[in-house]
Scaffold this motif. Structure first.
Motif, short mmCIF file in Angstrom:
data_model
loop_
_atom_site.label_atom_id
_atom_site.label_comp_id
_atom_site.label_asym_id
_atom_site.label_seq_id
_atom_site.Cartn_x
_atom_site.Cartn_y
_atom_site.Cartn_z
N GLN A 124 -4.09 -3.09 4.92
CA GLN A 124 -3.27 -2.10 4.85
C GLN A 124 -3.21 -1.78 3.41
O GLN A 124 -2.83 -0.66 2.94
CB GLN A 124 -1.84 -2.57 5.33
N GLU A 125 -3.10 -2.98 2.57
CA GLU A 125 -2.97 -2.88 1.41
C GLU A 125 -4.40 -1.92 0.53
O GLU A 125 -4.20 -1.09 -0.19
CB GLU A 125 -3.09 -4.21 0.53
N VAL A 126 -5.46 -2.08 1.24
CA VAL A 126 -6.69 -1.37 0.91
C VAL A 126 -6.48 0.20 1.17
O VAL A 126 -6.75 1.15 0.45
CB VAL A 126 -7.86 -1.78 1.63
N ILE A 127 -6.14 0.26 2.44
CA ILE A 127 -5.70 1.96 2.66
C ILE A 127 -4.38 2.49 1.81
O ILE A 127 -4.74 3.78 1.30
CB ILE A 127 -5.11 2.02 4.22
N ASN A 128 -3.42 1.66 1.54
CA ASN A 128 -2.31 2.20 0.66
C ASN A 128 -2.94 2.57 -0.59
O ASN A 128 -2.53 3.53 -1.38
CB ASN A 128 -1.11 1.02 0.51
N ARG A 129 -3.79 1.52 -1.12
CA ARG A 129 -4.32 1.85 -2.61
C ARG A 129 -5.20 3.03 -2.54
O ARG A 129 -5.20 3.92 -3.50
CB ARG A 129 -5.19 0.75 -3.05
N GLY A 130 -6.01 3.37 -1.41
CA GLY A 130 -6.90 4.51 -1.44
C GLY A 130 -6.10 5.79 -1.29
O GLY A 130 -6.26 6.70 -2.07
N GLU A 131 -5.02 5.84 -0.43
CA GLU A 131 -4.12 6.90 -0.57
C GLU A 131 -3.52 7.24 -1.74
O GLU A 131 -3.45 8.58 -2.39
CB GLU A 131 -3.20 6.63 0.66
N GLN A 132 -3.04 6.14 -2.53
CA GLN A 132 -2.29 6.62 -3.82
C GLN A 132 -3.32 6.97 -4.74
O GLN A 132 -2.99 7.93 -5.61
CB GLN A 132 -1.60 5.16 -4.42
N ALA A 133 -4.64 6.48 -4.69
CA ALA A 133 -5.44 6.93 -5.63
C ALA A 133 -5.96 8.28 -5.37
O ALA A 133 -6.15 9.07 -6.51
CB ALA A 133 -6.62 5.94 -5.70
N LEU A 134 -6.07 8.76 -4.20
CA LEU A 134 -6.41 10.26 -4.09
C LEU A 134 -5.21 11.07 -4.40
O LEU A 134 -5.34 12.21 -5.04
CB LEU A 134 -6.50 10.75 -2.28
#
Ligand SMILES: Nc1ncnc2c1ncn2[C@@H]1O[C@H](COP(=O)(O)OP(=O)(O)OP(=O)(O)O)[C@@H](O)[C@H]1O
Ligand SMILES: [Mg+2]
Length: 276
Positions: A124-134
């Motif tokens: 979930q942290e990986v997904i959150n990081r990806g979303e925030q970076a986009l």
């Protein structure tokens, strides 16, 4: 970065680097960078900025002199140690000047997930990081596109996002604003201003003196002989037109004002307004 308390993040002593064929890129460069600093790396084309950032990222190694990161030598030998590499790579991220050498994933989404996945973060942290970076670079709409088919400014944003998703303590940025539209430049600077301080550290190369003024706490300037010709607070150098001209950081050229053509120094430093 480990909990070990360190005084300097990078320490370079008499650092020199030549490319094959004896092409000099850095010559006897000495400096130390502490936690919390935001360092602008300036110099004319070919002065050695990208080479220095690659050395700081442990991609190439000094031919002469020493370079330490977090108190340990940054050398070919030390980077062969798997624990050291893991710790270093999760603490330091480099955005290349040319995004084509950085981007390799089939989609933008996979590109921004790569670093947090490698760092072993939970799903979930990986997904959150990806979303925030986009979101940070405003590229959510590019998520399913292939990076190599994007425009050059879009590629640059993906390259920045893919490093920011790691949230490294030390951010190395090689001309991060080059090729970005003004809106995206603003978003990047907003993020970096917020990111600075604490124990984070940013080293960025740029030709944009506005960005230096807005962001940097210190400047390092490389001369055309690849030596370090200045190291200190931005104000000391940015307010000295003769020095800037000598270092090739500003230029005097002809331009037109209605019917009058004349020549004077251009810094391209913009005026700005404060609404409150
Ligand atoms: N792969 C390479 N092989 C040989 N010489 C190189 C290589 N990369 C850079 N150089 C040379 O090393 C010197 C420093 O180059 P570098 O790319 O570090 O400069 P820079 O300050 O980043 O320039 P720019 O503002 O154009 O990005 C230049 O003389 C360059 O021609
Ligand atoms: Mg460069």
């Amino acid at each position: 970065m480990s909990d070990r308390r360190i005084d300097s993040i990078f320490e370079a002593v008499d650092l020199s680097y030549d490319y094959p064929g004896g092409v000099p890129a850095l010559s006897n460069v000495t400096f130390s960078i502490r936690p919390g600093e935001t360092v602008a790396l300036l110099g004319a084309n070919g002065a050695g900025k990208s080479t220095l950032l690659k050395l700081l990222d442990g991609l190439i190694f000094p031919h002469n002199g020493t370079l330490n990161a977090f108190g340990l030598a940054l050398s070919e030998e030390s980077m062969n140690n798997p624990d050291r590499v893991l710790e270093f790579r999760s603490s330091v991220g480099l955005v290349f000047q040319d995004p084509d050498v950085q981007l390799f994933s089939p989609t933008v989404w996979e590109e921004v997930l790569f670093a947090p996945l490698q760092a072993g973060l939970e799903r979930q942290e990986v997904i959150n990081r990806g979303e925030q970076a986009l979101e940070l670079m405003g590229i959510e709409h590019l998520r399913n596109r292939a990076p190599y088919l994007l425009s050059s400014g879009e590629k640059k944003k993906v390259a920045i996002s893919s490093v920011l998703s790691l949230r490294p303590d030390v951010l190395l940025l090689d001309e991060p604003s080059a090729g970005l539209d003004p809106f995206s430049q603003g978003k990047l600077i907003d993020f970096l201003v917020e990111w600075t301080g604490n124990d984070h550290c940013i080293v960025f190369s740029t030709q944009d003196l506005d960005m230096v003024e807005e962001l940097a706490t210190r400047v390092l300037i490389l001369g055309q002989d690849h030596t370090l010709i200045a190291d200190g607070p931005p104000d000391r150098f940015l307010s000295d037109p003769d020095f800037l001209l000598e270092a090739n950081l500003v230029h005097a050229h002809s331009h037109r004002h209605k019917n009058l053509v004349h020549s004077h120094i251009h810094t391209h430093r913009h005026s700005h307004r404060h609404d409150s």
